[in-house]
Design an enzyme around this catalytic site. Structure first.
Site, PDB file in Angstrom:
ATOM      1  N   ARG A   1       1.038  -1.281   0.327  1.00  9.17           N
ATOM      2  CA  ARG A   1      -0.264  -0.111   0.189  1.00  9.17           C
ATOM      3  C   ARG A   1       1.031   1.118  -0.231  1.00  9.17           C
ATOM      4  O   ARG A   1       2.240   1.412   0.443  1.00  9.17           O
ATOM      5  CB  ARG A   1      -1.327  -0.182   1.063  1.00  9.17           C
ATOM      6  CG  ARG A   1      -2.078   0.564   1.149  1.00  9.17           C
ATOM      7  CD  ARG A   1      -3.035   0.585   2.464  1.00  9.17           C
ATOM      8  NE  ARG A   1      -2.337   1.031   3.644  1.00  9.17           N
ATOM      9  CZ  ARG A   1      -2.182   1.330   4.554  1.00  9.17           C
ATOM     10  NH1 ARG A   1      -3.228   2.645   4.187  1.00  9.17           N
ATOM     11  NH2 ARG A   1      -1.513   2.022   5.931  1.00  9.17           N
TER      12      ARG A   1
ATOM     13  N   ASN B   1       7.698   0.592   0.639  1.00  8.84           N
ATOM     14  CA  ASN B   1       7.893  -0.334  -0.360  1.00  8.84           C
ATOM     15  C   ASN B   1       9.188   0.162  -1.507  1.00  8.84           C
ATOM     16  O   ASN B   1       9.004  -1.047  -2.061  1.00  8.84           O
ATOM     17  CB  ASN B   1       6.193  -0.881  -0.547  1.00  8.84           C
ATOM     18  CG  ASN B   1       5.981  -1.549   0.447  1.00  8.84           C
ATOM     19  OD1 ASN B   1       6.431  -1.976   0.952  1.00  8.84           O
ATOM     20  ND2 ASN B   1       4.383  -0.797   0.479  1.00  8.84           N
TER      21      ASN B   1
ATOM     22  N   ARG C   1      -5.103  -2.857  -6.413  1.00 11.44           N
ATOM     23  CA  ARG C   1      -6.751  -2.601  -5.273  1.00 11.44           C
ATOM     24  C   ARG C   1      -7.655  -1.631  -5.211  1.00 11.44           C
ATOM     25  O   ARG C   1      -7.523  -0.547  -5.189  1.00 11.44           O
ATOM     26  CB  ARG C   1      -6.178  -2.406  -3.588  1.00 11.44           C
ATOM     27  CG  ARG C   1      -5.208  -2.029  -3.066  1.00 11.44           C
ATOM     28  CD  ARG C   1      -4.891  -1.670  -1.425  1.00 11.44           C
ATOM     29  NE  ARG C   1      -3.828  -2.628  -1.871  1.00 11.44           N
ATOM     30  CZ  ARG C   1      -2.582  -3.318  -0.564  1.00 11.44           C
ATOM     31  NH1 ARG C   1      -3.567  -2.669   0.350  1.00 11.44           N
ATOM     32  NH2 ARG C   1      -2.242  -4.088  -0.495  1.00 11.44           N
TER      33      ARG C   1
ATOM     34  N   SER D   1      -7.801  -1.365   7.192  1.00  9.83           N
ATOM     35  CA  SER D   1      -7.145  -2.728   6.436  1.00  9.83           C
ATOM     36  C   SER D   1      -6.340  -3.847   6.654  1.00  9.83           C
ATOM     37  O   SER D   1      -5.862  -3.268   6.862  1.00  9.83           O
ATOM     38  CB  SER D   1      -7.218  -2.127   4.571  1.00  9.83           C
ATOM     39  OG  SER D   1      -8.301  -1.024   4.753  1.00  9.83           O
TER      40      SER D   1
ATOM     41  N   SER E   1      -4.927  -7.157   6.145  1.00 15.32           N
ATOM     42  CA  SER E   1      -3.999  -7.838   4.849  1.00 15.32           C
ATOM     43  C   SER E   1      -5.394  -8.814   4.310  1.00 15.32           C
ATOM     44  O   SER E   1      -4.725  -8.802   3.170  1.00 15.32           O
ATOM     45  CB  SER E   1      -2.669  -8.721   5.226  1.00 15.32           C
ATOM     46  OG  SER E   1      -1.793  -7.765   5.596  1.00 15.32           O
TER      47      SER E   1
ATOM     48  N   GLN F   1       6.091 -10.929   2.454  1.00 13.73           N
ATOM     49  CA  GLN F   1       6.174  -9.238   3.184  1.00 13.73           C
ATOM     50  C   GLN F   1       7.199  -8.864   2.817  1.00 13.73           C
ATOM     51  O   GLN F   1       8.149  -9.204   2.393  1.00 13.73           O
ATOM     52  CB  GLN F   1       6.185  -9.449   4.458  1.00 13.73           C
ATOM     53  CG  GLN F   1       5.283 -10.618   5.578  1.00 13.73           C
ATOM     54  CD  GLN F   1       3.758  -9.280   5.508  1.00 13.73           C
ATOM     55  OE1 GLN F   1       3.598  -8.243   4.825  1.00 13.73           O
ATOM     56  NE2 GLN F   1       2.637 -10.117   6.189  1.00 13.73           N
TER      57      GLN F   1
ATOM     58  N   ARG G   1      16.776 -19.739  36.255  1.00 13.05           N
ATOM     59  CA  ARG G   1      16.773 -19.463  34.663  1.00 13.05           C
ATOM     60  C   ARG G   1      17.969 -20.638  33.884  1.00 13.05           C
ATOM     61  O   ARG G   1      19.000 -20.685  34.486  1.00 13.05           O
ATOM     62  CB  ARG G   1      17.645 -18.361  35.387  1.00 13.05           C
ATOM     63  CG  ARG G   1      16.987 -17.171  35.506  1.00 13.05           C
ATOM     64  CD  ARG G   1      17.765 -16.027  35.411  1.00 13.05           C
ATOM     65  NE  ARG G   1      17.970 -15.120  34.154  1.00 13.05           N
ATOM     66  CZ  ARG G   1      17.287 -14.252  33.323  1.00 13.05           C
ATOM     67  NH1 ARG G   1      15.862 -13.766  33.417  1.00 13.05           N
ATOM     68  NH2 ARG G   1      18.165 -13.576  32.591  1.00 13.05           N
TER      69      ARG G   1
END
Length: 431
Positions: free
Chosen positions: A37, A47, A96, A105, A107, A128, A186
């Site tokens: 997007r 992106n 889209r 929105s 995925s 991704q 631990r």
């Protein structure tokens, strides 16, 4: 519990498209889908922001395309510039709708819209864009869990060794408590297997699960990736970390970069900023950056021949070209009229293949050479037509260190490939 009885189905009884294809022996259509997007809030147009010389989305598109696994590779976007970059890297584009392009929105909503518009897709691999260290073999092995082992959903995970504690809200009068360890005992890191956490690299699932409204359902499996490949970029502070990681662990394509033997670079618009200065006495001058001159020498030490091209379209006097050649210590081809023909001649004279040639250009006449060369680059200020054709985009402008940057990139890839070759020899000699 009694064992389930096997039952044979007629074609009309099966409603799931993928099951029909399996029963018929047909190969299901597997599509890769990257959601990109344009309205990223953390990093604007994240992106397609350059990461180590490649648009962020280009890293995963290269891995998806080179895997030769997918029947189709798609980018889902609402932005014109992202669409241009996606197509330049070999993807089809799902434009889209506004309904699935809002900040709220999910995925899943976008994937459902895509599946509705593409009824022939049986298995979807949602990759991704923010996972630049993804390799083709990761995708092949993960998809194999569906196609060969019968799982319906597969997702990527990474093993983490983090001790987790319960959050205490501000103002609450309670104590925290351990969630995954005993504070009185631990474990040492080497004595604890750690926990598997989603790393967000990809989610693969069948059409049936998407139509049910879930990304992870049915017969589930995870695919474990090494921590070195698990990079996710969410905020600006991650960017320099991701660049260092991708330079070391990223996927750079099928061709081995260590075979580069020849670099061809434009004089005007790459080595220089494209300007010609004229003195009061009428003398013409060009400006050279000492970093670029050092970049040429760095390549020559690595046995890479460097030739500068001076085109007929942007001519400089021959005497000036000769002085520049003496200054930078390499050959200048003066008055080149056809870049592709000249590069072909130089390549064939030296008995080289295109994958052994690196090319740095800056405009439309360079596009063919940028596409054909094993490694190619453009300065930061190059026009879009050449930006889309190049395999590497410099962070520096022409005449401002762009050539030095590309030279360092070539040397880095050569060292990376040499280290991988040495590691492969170690592995072969071990067994």
């Amino acid at each position: 519990m009694a064992a389930a009885k096997k039952r044979s189905f007629s074609e009309n009884e099966v409603t799931d498209t993928r099951n029909v294809k399996i029963l018929r022996g047909d190969k299901p259509h597997i599509a890769a889908l990257i959601l990109a997007r344009g309205g990223s809030k953390g990093i604007p147009l994240k992106n397609i922001k350059m990461l180590a010389g490649v648009p962020l989305i280009g890293w995963v598109l290269r891995a998806a395309v080179d895997s030769e696994l997918f029947d189709s590779v798609w980018v889902s976007t609402d932005h014109d510039e992202i669409e241009k970059v996606a197509k330049a890297w070999g993807a089809q584009v799902h434009r889209r709708s506004p309904q699935v392009s809002r900040d709220a929105s999910s995925s899943l909503e976008t994937i459902q819209e895509f599946m509705g518009l593409n009824p022939g897709v049986d298995i979807i691999c949602n990759i991704q864009a923010t996972s630049p260290c993804l390799h083709p073999y990761h995708l092949k092995e993960a998809v194999g869990k569906i196609t060969d082992e019968g799982f319906e959903s597969v997702f990527a995970v990474v093993r983490r060794h983090h001790f987790r504690w319960e959050e205490v809200k501000k103002g609450a009068c309670t104590c925290t408590k351990a969630l995954n360890l005993d504070p009185c005992s631990r474990p040492r890191r080497q004595d604890w297997d750690g926990e598997l956490c989603e790393n967000g690299s990809f989610y693969i699932t069948s059409r049936r699960q998407i139509e049910k409204g879930i990304l992870q359902g049915g017969k589930l499996a995870y695919y474990e990736m090494g921590a070195e490949y698990s990079v996710d970029i969410d905020v600006d502070i991650d960017w320099p970390v991701a660049e260092q990681r991708v330079l070391r662990y990223g996927y750079f394509g099928k061709d081995k970069p260590e075979v580069v033997r020849l670099l061809l670079c434009n004089l005007s618009g790459c080595l220089t900023d494209g300007q010609v200065y004229v003195s009061s006495q009428g003398l013409e001058m060009v400006s050279l950056n000492t970093r670029d001159c050092m970049g040429i020498r760095i390549l020559q030490k690595e046995n890479v021949e460097v030739i500068i091209l001076s085109s007929a379209e942007n001519p400089i006097p021959k005497a000036m070209a000769e002085r520049v050649s003496a200054q930078i210590g390499c050959e200048i081809q003066h008055g080149v009229e056809n870049k592709l023909s000249e590069v072909e001649r130089l390549r064939k004279d030296r008995g080289l293949e295109w994958k052994e040639v690196a090319y740095m250009g800056n405009d439309e006449p360079d596009v063919q050479c940028l596409n054909l060369a094993g490694l190619s680059a453009v300065p930061l200020d190059a026009p879009l037509v050449s930006l889309n054709a190049a395999k590497y985009t410099c962070t520096r402008a022409a005449g401002r260190g762009a050539l030095r940057e590309f030279a360092e990139h070539i040397v880095l890839l050569k060292k990376k490939a040499k280290a991988q070759l040495e590691q492969d020899l170690i592995h072969r000699n071990t067994f």
